[in-house]
Scaffold this motif. Structure first.
Motif, short mmCIF file in Angstrom:
data_model
loop_
_atom_site.label_atom_id
_atom_site.label_comp_id
_atom_site.label_asym_id
_atom_site.label_seq_id
_atom_site.Cartn_x
_atom_site.Cartn_y
_atom_site.Cartn_z
N ILE A 231 -5.65 -6.84 2.79
CA ILE A 231 -4.31 -6.68 2.20
C ILE A 231 -3.52 -7.97 2.39
O ILE A 231 -3.80 -8.76 3.29
CB ILE A 231 -3.54 -5.47 2.80
CG1 ILE A 231 -3.63 -5.45 4.32
CG2 ILE A 231 -4.07 -4.18 2.23
CD1 ILE A 231 -2.88 -4.29 4.96
N GLY A 232 -2.55 -8.14 1.54
CA GLY A 232 -1.73 -9.34 1.60
C GLY A 232 -0.95 -9.46 0.31
O GLY A 232 -1.32 -8.87 -0.70
N ALA A 233 0.11 -10.25 0.37
CA ALA A 233 0.95 -10.42 -0.82
C ALA A 233 0.18 -11.19 -1.89
O ALA A 233 -0.88 -11.77 -1.59
CB ALA A 233 2.21 -11.17 -0.43
N LEU B 211 -1.74 1.05 -0.55
CA LEU B 211 -2.02 1.21 0.88
C LEU B 211 -2.59 2.59 1.20
O LEU B 211 -3.32 2.75 2.18
CB LEU B 211 -0.76 0.94 1.70
CG LEU B 211 -0.16 -0.46 1.51
CD1 LEU B 211 0.99 -0.70 2.48
CD2 LEU B 211 -1.20 -1.56 1.69
N ASP B 212 -2.26 3.57 0.37
CA ASP B 212 -2.81 4.92 0.60
C ASP B 212 -4.33 4.90 0.41
O ASP B 212 -5.06 5.51 1.17
CB ASP B 212 -2.20 5.93 -0.37
CG ASP B 212 -0.78 6.28 0.04
OD1 ASP B 212 -0.50 6.24 1.27
OD2 ASP B 212 0.04 6.56 -0.84
N GLN B 213 -4.78 4.19 -0.63
CA GLN B 213 -6.23 4.09 -0.87
C GLN B 213 -6.90 3.35 0.28
O GLN B 213 -7.97 3.73 0.74
CB GLN B 213 -6.50 3.34 -2.18
CG GLN B 213 -6.23 4.17 -3.41
CD GLN B 213 -6.58 3.43 -4.69
OE1 GLN B 213 -6.74 2.22 -4.71
NE2 GLN B 213 -6.68 4.16 -5.79
N ILE B 214 -6.27 2.30 0.76
CA ILE B 214 -6.83 1.52 1.89
C ILE B 214 -6.93 2.43 3.11
O ILE B 214 -7.95 2.44 3.80
CB ILE B 214 -5.91 0.32 2.22
CG1 ILE B 214 -5.90 -0.68 1.08
CG2 ILE B 214 -6.30 -0.31 3.55
CD1 ILE B 214 -6.84 -1.85 1.18
N LEU C 115 -1.93 -1.41 8.70
CA LEU C 115 -1.06 -1.03 7.58
C LEU C 115 0.40 -1.03 8.00
O LEU C 115 1.28 -1.44 7.23
CB LEU C 115 -1.47 0.34 7.03
CG LEU C 115 -2.81 0.34 6.30
CD1 LEU C 115 -3.27 1.75 5.98
CD2 LEU C 115 -2.73 -0.47 5.02
N ILE C 116 0.66 -0.58 9.22
CA ILE C 116 2.05 -0.59 9.71
C ILE C 116 2.52 -2.03 9.86
O ILE C 116 3.62 -2.39 9.45
CB ILE C 116 2.15 0.17 11.05
CG1 ILE C 116 1.94 1.66 10.79
CG2 ILE C 116 3.49 -0.06 11.72
CD1 ILE C 116 1.54 2.45 12.01
N ARG C 117 1.64 -2.87 10.41
CA ARG C 117 2.00 -4.28 10.54
C ARG C 117 2.28 -4.90 9.19
O ARG C 117 3.19 -5.71 9.03
CB ARG C 117 0.84 -5.05 11.19
CG ARG C 117 0.82 -4.90 12.67
CD ARG C 117 0.28 -6.17 13.26
NE ARG C 117 -0.12 -5.96 14.62
CZ ARG C 117 -0.47 -6.94 15.42
NH1 ARG C 117 -0.49 -8.17 14.98
NH2 ARG C 117 -0.82 -6.69 16.65
N TYR C 118 1.45 -4.51 8.22
CA TYR C 118 1.62 -5.09 6.89
C TYR C 118 2.93 -4.63 6.25
O TYR C 118 3.64 -5.44 5.64
CB TYR C 118 0.42 -4.70 6.01
CG TYR C 118 0.53 -5.26 4.62
CD1 TYR C 118 0.55 -6.62 4.41
CD2 TYR C 118 0.64 -4.42 3.52
CE1 TYR C 118 0.67 -7.15 3.14
CE2 TYR C 118 0.75 -4.94 2.24
CZ TYR C 118 0.76 -6.29 2.05
OH TYR C 118 0.89 -6.82 0.80
N GLU C 119 3.23 -3.34 6.40
CA GLU C 119 4.49 -2.84 5.84
C GLU C 119 5.66 -3.59 6.46
O GLU C 119 6.60 -3.97 5.78
CB GLU C 119 4.63 -1.34 6.10
CG GLU C 119 3.68 -0.52 5.24
CD GLU C 119 4.36 0.64 4.56
OE1 GLU C 119 5.11 1.34 5.26
OE2 GLU C 119 4.16 0.83 3.36
#
Lengths: 452, 283
Positions: A92-94, A240-243, A268-272
């Motif tokens: 994940i990433g922008a 993110l749900d799929q991830i 995912l929390i870190r990413y959010e």
């Protein structure tokens, strides 16, 4: 130790030159070590470097690809990770963080400029569906064409043809040119071919969001089946749900660097939070160029607004607060004329600035009455003991009024923002609340009974 | 512990020697024959799908060229030189051969571009597209050749036995064209000028080669240029063998054929090594 070996990429076998041996212990199927990739910002430099590098490489003239030249930048810098058999890794990433470039390097589409990628078995990539489709060829012809491009042998396609056709659900259109297909049908066909390649490592780049809901669900089930066969999966998505559902582990990419590698829930929390930080940083950066107020109504100079923001428990200014933590908002202002009574209203708005998520008034139910205020500089602080704002970015509006006459001194719709960070949970929505769930079976023809 | 481990590293191909590179490329072409066939099928049979004349364009193009040369000859604009063969038949064979060479250069220069649409999505040995592109050019030539043969026979032209060896006699030209095109295919990725220049250069080269005239009666600078131009022999000797059943420069033809093969090996090595330096610049 040196070995000579052959390697399979897709189904194309490529002989490799003699190189130091790579061995995989345990269940490793992919290892990325010190990986670097650089790109060029300007077309002119790109042309010049392209010609110069290709001539040098042919002539055997050494040149440093491990350093940046004028107008070059690292699209990937020092990436290291490992993937094990049966593991599903989310990336994940922008946009522009280097996810797709990384995928293209692993697939072998781009060569690295530094570092190494080693993998065992056959690798397959689902970067875009329908690679090489010809609009004038029939669905059946395109299955063979696309399947071959993806590395399948004819006999392999023959064996899976019925399965592919059933999965794509294109019905009577199989013998029609695909130019007559709807875009959804074309995408379904492309996806159906790609998922039936069944490589040892499958790389999926943001293609599970194709088709209608039923097809997306079918695709997700196919991914789970793929994992159940102990194959490894690398999955790139902004969903993110799929991830969360598909991946045990995630890595977070940012500006070509690997920021995090670990458990998917934590990642995912870190990413959010990272996304929120970036949004707040962007908003604050813009604030420097933007007016402090979107709109302001001020009655001369009787009361002058000075500042507005968040405080922590130590009284220091902060720009973020954790979920369910204490939220303290301050409002600094100057009173130029003595005032009989003063009160404040404060609103916390969502990122789109169209919903008041919190709204409070200091003199509500006569709890706080600030009377006989002499001229000077003041700070009003409102504290919410345990706020319930969901993770996100928020803006603050204020209103300073005369409590005796109801006159409005200063009313500001500001661009002052702060963010709420998630604490260990995957949370959405504007309001957070502690929840508990139960499941009850309803017997036929009766009310709820038993079971949880 | 696994077997069959693939490794990607920086400068991986630079360490590969010329013969090894050529062997790898040849082996890939054999292993990827299904991919080559599928893409050949797609591009060859579909190219004229949305056209009324369809594959007829393959024979119509040289026919139109042929008509213009015959017209110029009849009008006295052209001085083709002396020959004991009907000029219209000579020119149609000669231009068909030149068209084949020209198409092969352009086809080989498209080696990387042939995969456009999936080159950024799928990993495949890019050099295999050279085979596919050349096959396409060769198939077009065979169709033209059959058509020209029927035409010449209908007009009662007396064809030499070597005429039917044309599909083999054009191979040196194909090899030379592949070497030029493969080298150009790398540069066209970073500098599109080469693609444009190639079209003009081929047009210009045609006039420096005795395609629509014979080399025998030339003098001065023209004679010197024709003598230095390898196409004078690769094209001219092949054509003379096809048309007259004999050629004056057979030794030069054989020497140049060998050189063309060596040049192709060099260009294959160049492509193999340089390709990884330019591939990302395609997107």
């Amino acid at each position: 130790m040196f070995v000579k070996r052959t390697a399979f990429v897709g189904d194309f076998m490529i002989m490799k030159p003699i190189q130091p041996a790579v061995s995989f212990e345990n269940d490793s199927v992919l290892r990325v070590e010190n990986l670097h990739k650089k790109f060029c910002r300007t077309l002119r430099h790109s042309m010049y470097y392209g010609v110069a590098d290709s001539v040098r490489s042919v002539l055997g003239v050494p040149y440093g690809t491990d350093r940046l030249r004028n107008n070059e930048f690292w699209a990937l810098e020092d990436i290291n990770f490992e993937l094990r058999r049966g593991e599903a890794l989310g990336i994940i990433g922008a946009n522009g963080s280097g996810k797709s470039t990384l995928l293209r390097l692993i697939t072998g589409i781009f060569p690295p400029d530094k570092g190494r990628i080693a993998f065992a078995g056959r690798i397959g990539a689902l970067i875009a569906v329908g690679a090489g489709f010809h609009p004038h060829m029939t669905g059946r012809e395109n299955i063979y064409l696309n399947g071959t491009i993806l590395g399948m042998k004819r006999r392999e396609i023959d064996a899976k043809l019925d399965e592919i056709i059933a999965f794509a659900d294109i019905g009577d259109f199989l013998e029609a040119p695909i130019s007559t297909y709807s875009s959804g049908m074309r995408v379904r066909l492309g996806f159906a071919i790609a998922v039936h390649c069944e490589p040892d490592i499958l790389l999926v780049d943001e293609v599970l969001s194709v088709g209608d809901l039923a097809f997306r669900n079918k695709s997700m089930r196919k991914m789970r089946e793929f994992r159940a066969k102990a194959n490894a999966l690398i999955f790139i998505s902004h969903n993110l749900d799929q991830i969360r559902v598909l991946c045990d582990r995630v890595i977070i990419m940012d500006h070509g660097r690997l920021l995090f590698d670990g458990d998917s829930n934590e990642g995912l929390i870190r990413y959010e939070n990272l996304c929120k930080d970036m949004r707040v940083a962007a908003i604050n950066r813009d604030a420097g160029n933007r007016e402090l107020f979107r709109q302001r109504h001020s009655d001369g100079g009787r009361v002058a607004f000075v500042d507005l923001g968040l405080l922590n428990r130590q009284g220091e200014r902060v720009f973020e607060v954790g979920a369910f933590e204490e939220l303290r908002v301050f409002l600094d202002f100057i009173i130029n004329e003595e005032s009989e009574e003063i009160f404040f209203a404060l609103a916390v708005l969502n990122e789109a600035k169209n919903i008041d998520c919190l709204w409070s008034k200091s003199n509500d139910r006569n709890r706080h009455r600030f009377r006989n205020i002499s001229p000077g500089r003041y700070r009003a602080v409102v504290t919410y003991k345990e706020h319930h704002l969901g993770p996100g970015v928020y803006f603050i509006n204020y209103h300073i009024m005369n409590g005796a006459t109801g006159e409005s001194y200063d009313h500001g719709f500001t661009n002052v923002s702060f963010s709420v960070k998630s604490h260990g949970h995957f949370e959405r929505g504007i309001v957070l609340s502690q929840d508990s769930w139960e499941l009850e079976r309803i017997p036929p023809g009766g009310g709820a009974a038993g079971g949880s | 512990m696994h077997t069959g481990i693939t490794v990607y590293e920086a400068h991986q191909r630079r360490r590969t020697g010329m013969l090894a590179a050529v062997c790898i490329m040849a082996a890939d072409a054999v292993r990827c024959r299904e991919l080559i066939w599928q893409l050949f099928r797609r591009d060859f049979f579909m190219q004229y799908k949305k056209s009324f004349l369809g594959l007829g364009w393959i024979v119509l193009s040289p026919l139109l060229g042929f008509a213009s040369w015959v017209f110029m000859n009849a009008a006295g604009v052209l001085n083709p030189g002396t020959m004991d063969f009907p000029y219209p038949a000579f020119v149609i064979i000669s231009t068909t051969l030149w068209g084949f060479f020209s198409n092969c250069v352009v086809a080989a220069s498209r080696t990387l571009k042939a995969g456009q649409g999936f080159i950024d999505q799928v990993h495949y040995p890019h050099h295999t597209m050279l085979v596919k592109e050349l096959l396409q050019a060769y198939a077009n030539f065979l169709i033209s050749f059959v058509f020209v043969s029927v035409l010449l026979l209908c007009f009662g032209v007396n064809l030499h036995a070597l005429y039917w060896a044309a599909p083999v006699l054009v191979v040196p030209m194909l090899v030379f064209a592949a070497a030029i095109g493969l080298t150009a295919s790398i540069i066209t990725v970073v500098a599109m000028d080469i693609e444009k220049a190639l079209g003009y250069l081929l047009g210009f080269l045609m006039f420096l080669t005795p395609v629509v005239y014979t080399a025998e009666d030339r003098t001065g600078i023209v004679k010197a240029i024709l003598a230095l131009n390898p196409m004078t022999y690769l094209h001219g000797c092949a054509r003379d063998l096809i048309v007259f059943g004999r050629t004056a420069g057979a030794d030069v033809f054989l020497g140049l054929t060998l050189s063309a093969f060596l040049l192709l090996l060099l260009s294959m090595k160049w492509f193999y090594v340089a390709e990884e330096k330019v591939i990302e610049k395609m997107f």
